[in-house]
Design a protein around this motif. Structure first.
Motif, PDB file in Angstrom:
ATOM      1  N   VAL A  12      27.947 -63.856 -51.693  1.00 47.51           N
ATOM      2  CA  VAL A  12      28.385 -65.156 -52.186  1.00 47.51           C
ATOM      3  C   VAL A  12      27.210 -66.122 -52.113  1.00 47.51           C
ATOM      4  O   VAL A  12      26.492 -66.159 -51.117  1.00 47.51           O
ATOM      5  CB  VAL A  12      29.556 -65.694 -51.317  1.00 47.51           C
ATOM      6  N   ARG A  13      27.006 -66.867 -53.148  1.00 47.39           N
ATOM      7  CA  ARG A  13      25.954 -67.887 -53.155  1.00 47.39           C
ATOM      8  C   ARG A  13      26.577 -69.196 -52.668  1.00 47.39           C
ATOM      9  O   ARG A  13      27.506 -69.708 -53.287  1.00 47.39           O
ATOM     10  CB  ARG A  13      25.385 -68.052 -54.551  1.00 47.39           C
ATOM     11  N   PRO A  14      26.085 -69.719 -51.539  1.00 48.61           N
ATOM     12  CA  PRO A  14      26.675 -70.949 -51.007  1.00 48.61           C
ATOM     13  C   PRO A  14      26.411 -72.143 -51.919  1.00 48.61           C
ATOM     14  O   PRO A  14      25.354 -72.244 -52.539  1.00 48.61           O
ATOM     15  CB  PRO A  14      25.981 -71.130 -49.659  1.00 48.61           C
ATOM     16  N   SER A  15      27.396 -73.033 -51.979  1.00 43.69           N
ATOM     17  CA  SER A  15      27.214 -74.256 -52.757  1.00 43.69           C
ATOM     18  C   SER A  15      26.582 -75.346 -51.900  1.00 43.69           C
ATOM     19  O   SER A  15      26.055 -76.326 -52.413  1.00 43.69           O
ATOM     20  CB  SER A  15      28.561 -74.741 -53.303  1.00 43.69           C
ATOM     21  N   ARG A  16      26.624 -75.146 -50.562  1.00 42.79           N
ATOM     22  CA  ARG A  16      26.071 -76.134 -49.636  1.00 42.79           C
ATOM     23  C   ARG A  16      25.873 -75.470 -48.277  1.00 42.79           C
ATOM     24  O   ARG A  16      26.705 -74.687 -47.843  1.00 42.79           O
ATOM     25  CB  ARG A  16      27.049 -77.291 -49.506  1.00 42.79           C
ATOM     26  N   LEU A  17      24.777 -75.788 -47.602  1.00 43.56           N
ATOM     27  CA  LEU A  17      24.553 -75.299 -46.249  1.00 43.56           C
ATOM     28  C   LEU A  17      25.002 -76.369 -45.271  1.00 43.56           C
ATOM     29  O   LEU A  17      24.634 -77.544 -45.409  1.00 43.56           O
ATOM     30  CB  LEU A  17      23.074 -74.961 -46.031  1.00 43.56           C
ATOM     31  N   LEU A  18      25.804 -75.977 -44.304  1.00 46.60           N
ATOM     32  CA  LEU A  18      26.327 -76.923 -43.325  1.00 46.60           C
ATOM     33  C   LEU A  18      25.310 -77.180 -42.229  1.00 46.60           C
ATOM     34  O   LEU A  18      24.630 -76.265 -41.776  1.00 46.60           O
ATOM     35  CB  LEU A  18      27.621 -76.379 -42.711  1.00 46.60           C
ATOM     36  N   VAL A  23      30.476 -83.572 -41.885  1.00 47.17           N
ATOM     37  CA  VAL A  23      31.927 -83.717 -41.841  1.00 47.17           C
ATOM     38  C   VAL A  23      32.508 -83.113 -43.117  1.00 47.17           C
ATOM     39  O   VAL A  23      32.085 -83.447 -44.226  1.00 47.17           O
ATOM     40  CB  VAL A  23      32.348 -85.196 -41.695  1.00 47.17           C
ATOM     41  N   ILE A  24      33.465 -82.226 -42.920  1.00 49.36           N
ATOM     42  CA  ILE A  24      34.185 -81.614 -44.036  1.00 49.36           C
ATOM     43  C   ILE A  24      35.508 -82.356 -44.145  1.00 49.36           C
ATOM     44  O   ILE A  24      36.319 -82.345 -43.216  1.00 49.36           O
ATOM     45  CB  ILE A  24      34.433 -80.110 -43.786  1.00 49.36           C
ATOM     46  N   SER A  25      35.728 -83.000 -45.275  1.00 44.26           N
ATOM     47  CA  SER A  25      36.945 -83.770 -45.469  1.00 44.26           C
ATOM     48  C   SER A  25      37.986 -82.914 -46.184  1.00 44.26           C
ATOM     49  O   SER A  25      37.730 -82.377 -47.256  1.00 44.26           O
ATOM     50  CB  SER A  25      36.657 -85.025 -46.291  1.00 44.26           C
ATOM     51  N   LEU A  26      39.148 -82.794 -45.552  1.00 46.93           N
ATOM     52  CA  LEU A  26      40.252 -82.054 -46.151  1.00 46.93           C
ATOM     53  C   LEU A  26      41.387 -83.010 -46.546  1.00 46.93           C
ATOM     54  O   LEU A  26      42.546 -82.633 -46.546  1.00 46.93           O
ATOM     55  CB  LEU A  26      40.770 -80.995 -45.169  1.00 46.93           C
ATOM     56  N   GLY A  27      41.035 -84.234 -46.827  1.00 49.26           N
ATOM     57  CA  GLY A  27      42.043 -85.234 -47.157  1.00 49.26           C
ATOM     58  C   GLY A  27      42.546 -85.911 -45.897  1.00 49.26           C
ATOM     59  O   GLY A  27      41.977 -86.901 -45.442  1.00 49.26           O
ATOM     60  N   SER A  43      26.129 -69.447 -35.909  1.00 50.09           N
ATOM     61  CA  SER A  43      27.508 -69.693 -35.461  1.00 50.09           C
ATOM     62  C   SER A  43      27.805 -71.189 -35.403  1.00 50.09           C
ATOM     63  O   SER A  43      26.983 -71.985 -34.968  1.00 50.09           O
ATOM     64  CB  SER A  43      27.741 -69.098 -34.067  1.00 50.09           C
ATOM     65  N   ILE A  44      29.002 -71.533 -35.862  1.00 49.82           N
ATOM     66  CA  ILE A  44      29.453 -72.923 -35.797  1.00 49.82           C
ATOM     67  C   ILE A  44      30.885 -72.983 -35.282  1.00 49.82           C
ATOM     68  O   ILE A  44      31.620 -71.993 -35.311  1.00 49.82           O
ATOM     69  CB  ILE A  44      29.401 -73.633 -37.170  1.00 49.82           C
ATOM     70  N   CYS A  45      31.250 -74.158 -34.802  1.00 48.33           N
ATOM     71  CA  CYS A  45      32.639 -74.515 -34.543  1.00 48.33           C
ATOM     72  C   CYS A  45      32.946 -75.696 -35.460  1.00 48.33           C
ATOM     73  O   CYS A  45      32.043 -76.448 -35.831  1.00 48.33           O
ATOM     74  CB  CYS A  45      32.851 -74.958 -33.092  1.00 48.33           C
ATOM     75  N   LEU A  46      34.196 -75.844 -35.819  1.00 49.07           N
ATOM     76  CA  LEU A  46      34.651 -77.012 -36.569  1.00 49.07           C
ATOM     77  C   LEU A  46      35.592 -77.780 -35.663  1.00 49.07           C
ATOM     78  O   LEU A  46      36.548 -77.207 -35.131  1.00 49.07           O
ATOM     79  CB  LEU A  46      35.338 -76.583 -37.866  1.00 49.07           C
ATOM     80  N   HIS A  47      35.316 -79.068 -35.478  1.00 52.27           N
ATOM     81  CA  HIS A  47      36.069 -79.880 -34.532  1.00 52.27           C
ATOM     82  C   HIS A  47      36.886 -80.946 -35.269  1.00 52.27           C
ATOM     83  O   HIS A  47      36.330 -81.770 -35.993  1.00 52.27           O
ATOM     84  CB  HIS A  47      35.105 -80.544 -33.546  1.00 52.27           C
ATOM     85  N   ASP A  48      38.183 -80.900 -35.080  1.00 50.99           N
ATOM     86  CA  ASP A  48      39.087 -81.928 -35.582  1.00 50.99           C
ATOM     87  C   ASP A  48      39.262 -82.926 -34.447  1.00 50.99           C
ATOM     88  O   ASP A  48      40.078 -82.718 -33.541  1.00 50.99           O
ATOM     89  CB  ASP A  48      40.415 -81.303 -35.990  1.00 50.99           C
ATOM     90  N   LYS A  49      38.460 -83.995 -34.449  1.00 57.83           N
ATOM     91  CA  LYS A  49      38.456 -84.964 -33.347  1.00 57.83           C
ATOM     92  C   LYS A  49      39.806 -85.655 -33.193  1.00 57.83           C
ATOM     93  O   LYS A  49      40.255 -85.883 -32.069  1.00 57.83           O
ATOM     94  CB  LYS A  49      37.368 -86.012 -33.560  1.00 57.83           C
TER      95      LYS A  49
END
Length: 149
Positions: A12-18, A23-27, A43-49
């Protein structure tokens, strides 16, 4: 005419490197990217503060944390575990949603991270080095078989 041996999944070709802090906005939900190397470099974690939820992926889960892969690094994993413990100390995580096994809470997260740190001594490093060498050899053999077909 289909063959499992010849089946390939195209990359898969990434559209963006994190990056750290993105911040990833899911609405109605914002997830902050936390770079947590150790298991692997990326490795990453995603944190919903707001909800105090940590999506930990392979960084931490309720099982033996794998740091013996060819691309794992114990010193990075120790630093990541210290960050995880700090999140708990600051009251920023109440629930962990890992990539494997069961969901768990802050107390278990703290215990898993602190146990990893305490076991990351000389004996652990020696056994890790041995496992990494075996895994590296196995990957080389597998890759040489695939490329020679």
């Amino acid at each position: 005419g289909w063959s499992a041996r010849q089946f390939r999944v195209p990359p898969v070709r990434p559209s963006r490197l994190l990056q750290e802090g993105d911040v990833i906005s899911l609405g109605d939900r914002q997830l902050t990217v936390m770079h947590m190397p150790g298991h692997s470099r990326g490795s990453i974690c995603l944190h919903d503060k707001d909800r105090k939820i940590l999506f930990s992926g392979d960084v931490v889960y309720d099982g033996s944390m794998i740091d013996w892969l060819p691309y794992s690094r114990i010193s990075d994993y120790v630093a990541s575990c210290q960050r995880l413990m700090e999140l708990v100390d600051r009251g920023l995580v109440e629930k962990v949603l890992p990539g494997h096994f069961n969901i768990f809470g802050a107390e278990r997260l703290y215990r898993l991270a602190s146990n990893y740190i305490s076991q990351a001594g000389v004996c652990h490093k020696i056994s890790t080095c041995a496992m990494r060498s075996i895994a590296s050899i196995a990957l080389r053999i597998t890759n040489s078989r695939i490329t020679s077909q």
